[in-house]
Scaffold this motif. Structure first.
Motif, mmCIF file in Angstrom:
data_model
loop_
_atom_site.group_PDB
_atom_site.id
_atom_site.type_symbol
_atom_site.label_atom_id
_atom_site.label_comp_id
_atom_site.label_asym_id
_atom_site.label_seq_id
_atom_site.Cartn_x
_atom_site.Cartn_y
_atom_site.Cartn_z
ATOM 1 N N SER A 292 0.606 -1.063 -0.187
ATOM 2 C CA SER A 292 -0.292 0.308 -0.446
ATOM 3 C C SER A 292 1.053 1.165 -0.306
ATOM 4 O O SER A 292 2.370 1.417 0.343
ATOM 5 N N PHE A 293 0.738 2.208 -0.256
ATOM 6 C CA PHE A 293 0.914 3.840 -0.137
ATOM 7 C C PHE A 293 1.764 4.387 1.130
ATOM 8 O O PHE A 293 2.828 4.925 1.493
ATOM 9 N N SER A 294 -0.015 3.939 1.647
ATOM 10 C CA SER A 294 1.042 4.045 3.189
ATOM 11 C C SER A 294 2.341 3.330 3.862
ATOM 12 O O SER A 294 2.865 3.927 4.643
ATOM 13 N N ASP A 295 2.195 2.189 3.527
ATOM 14 C CA ASP A 295 3.655 1.073 3.709
ATOM 15 C C ASP A 295 4.908 1.940 2.676
ATOM 16 O O ASP A 295 6.135 1.677 3.225
ATOM 17 N N ALA A 296 4.713 2.470 1.768
ATOM 18 C CA ALA A 296 5.455 2.809 0.517
ATOM 19 C C ALA A 296 6.049 3.527 0.681
ATOM 20 O O ALA A 296 6.037 4.537 1.955
ATOM 21 N N LYS A 297 7.710 3.330 0.596
ATOM 22 C CA LYS A 297 9.138 5.113 0.656
ATOM 23 C C LYS A 297 8.573 5.694 -0.522
ATOM 24 O O LYS A 297 8.982 6.481 -1.033
ATOM 25 N N VAL A 298 6.913 6.616 -0.173
ATOM 26 C CA VAL A 298 6.839 7.635 -1.227
ATOM 27 C C VAL A 298 6.090 8.718 -0.048
ATOM 28 O O VAL A 298 5.604 8.538 0.448
ATOM 29 N N GLU A 299 6.399 10.273 -0.683
ATOM 30 C CA GLU A 299 5.393 10.868 -0.161
ATOM 31 C C GLU A 299 4.342 10.604 -0.495
ATOM 32 O O GLU A 299 2.865 10.284 -1.156
ATOM 33 N N MET B 53 -2.027 -1.106 -5.326
ATOM 34 C CA MET B 53 -1.747 -0.353 -3.712
ATOM 35 C C MET B 53 -2.964 0.506 -3.419
ATOM 36 O O MET B 53 -2.951 0.663 -2.069
ATOM 37 N N LEU B 54 -3.295 1.255 -4.306
ATOM 38 C CA LEU B 54 -4.572 1.858 -3.508
ATOM 39 C C LEU B 54 -5.736 1.394 -3.389
ATOM 40 O O LEU B 54 -6.315 1.394 -2.004
ATOM 41 N N TYR B 55 -6.295 0.393 -3.937
ATOM 42 C CA TYR B 55 -7.140 -0.847 -2.826
ATOM 43 C C TYR B 55 -6.441 -0.874 -1.713
ATOM 44 O O TYR B 55 -7.276 -0.817 -1.003
#
Length: 369
Positions: A144-151, A173-175
């Motif tokens: 998911s985006f919350s776990d990713a190293k992304v802003e 990832m959005l799901y």
């Protein structure tokens, strides 16, 4: 003539679209340094998916219409031992490796070699044209985006999707990020994907989730009883309804059953109160075995197919046991998540306060003090 050409092209495009939509996803291995006859296994987080045999340094899997684009791995047995090793994929960073891969559009081609990683048995292989896998490696396999190293800003995620509008991996990832993103932002991110990706299983799930969230009406959860009869009033049948969501594989749910039996015994004659247990099990046979193993005296139901997403959107259900108290209009008045050894007292407090009943638990505690 122009009209004929128009309809001919339209027919051809329709055939292409339909054939792609129904096409299986393929995983092919070439130049794999394994002996002919070697069995290789395709796995993901749910376990073994398929197996095949290496022939002429090649192997092939087909995944018919995958619903989810979870990461996969390919493993093989080492000799006669009950041990397995992985095909290893090099990450873009030097000296870093990955044991899993994401499905590329329609065909994931794995090109191997005889090189071995360090002194182990793992084989280093590459993925041809790794568009989805570059995204997987870029964010260290984050689901998911919350776990990713992304802003974490919606703007940054939107920019990433705009650069990869046909990515099933980003839709996945959005799901898995749907609970952490405000629903209108979630819709704007979903809308940025290509229509083909929006129509995938997870894309459709997100779209339904958004529609449920944006709905101005309370949509009743549909369940079925042991006879298969559909029921829609578990949330509205009395003045106060206690709906317990459970599953056969949930240890804490089983642990809570004695507590619920005690509660039912105390309030079974109260006509303004009802208790229902709703299983989120997919397998009806497993559900029935669970019922026989742990019998109870109040109604038990199984959630209908496709309704779990409604529960998630309606109550933000993310774990079980999950208990919802609703009024006669179906509005949630109190929610409890997870197992708590003090749940009994908390449930009694909700029931007695909502129905203006004497709370004997509180009275006894006051007397003891």
């Amino acid at each position: 003539m122009i009209k004929y050409l128009y309809y001919t092209l339209l027919f051809c495009f329709s055939l292409i679209a339909c054939s792609q939509k129904g096409s299986p996803y393929k995983v092919e291995g070439r130049n794999i340094a394994l002996e002919d006859g070697q069995i290789v296994y395709l796995t993901n987080i749910f376990g073994f998916k398929d197996s095949t045999i290496v022939q002429d340094n090649k192997f092939k899997f087909e995944i018919p219409s995958p619903k989810r684009f979870d990461v996969y791995s390919i493993i093989f047995k080492i000799g006669d031992r009950d041990e397995f090793d992985f095909l290893i994929f090099p990450k873009p960073e030097k000296d870093k490796y990955w044991t899993s891969f994401s499905l590329e559009k329609y065909a994931t081609v794995i090109d191997g070699g005889k090189e071995k990683l360090l002194s182990g048995n793992n084989l280093i292989v590459n993925i041809d044209n790794p568009k989805e896998n570059l995204l997987l490696f870029r964010y260290d396999g984050a689901s998911s985006f919350s776990d990713a190293k992304v802003e974490k800003s919606v703007k940054a995620i939107k920019s990433l999707i705009d650069d990869n509008t046909n990515s099933n991996h980003l839709m996945s990832m959005l799901y898995y990020s749907r609970f952490g993103i405000e629903v209108r932002d979630l819709k704007s991110l979903y809308d940025a994907f290509d229509p083909e990706v929006q129509l995938t299983y997870l894309g459709s799930q997100i779209n339904n989730f958004i529609e449920y969230k944006l709905s101005e009406h309370l949509i009743p959860v549909k369940v079925s009883d042991l006879s298969g009869v559909q029921v829609t009033d578990v949330e509205t049948k009395t003045d106060l309804n206690m709906v317990v969501f459970e599953a056969s594989y949930c240890g804490p749910c089983i642990k809570e059953i004695p507590l619920l039996k005690k509660l039912h015994e105390q309030f079974k004659d109260e006509k303004r109160f009802s208790i229902s247990s709703v299983s989120i099990d997919e397998d009806s046979t497993v559900w029935r075995q669970f019922i026989n193993r742990f019998p109870i005296e109040w109604p038990r139901y199984k959630i209908n197919e496709g309704q779990l997403l409604l529960l998630e959107a309606k109550y933000s259900l993310t774990s079980i046991p999950f208990v919802v108290f609703t009024n006669r209009e179906g509005q949630a008045v109190k929610i409890f998540k997870g197992y708590d050894k003090d749940s009994y007292d908390k449930y009694v407090e909700v029931i007695t306060s909502r129905l203006n009943l004497p709370n004997y638990v509180t009275v006894i505690k006051e007397q003891l003090n």
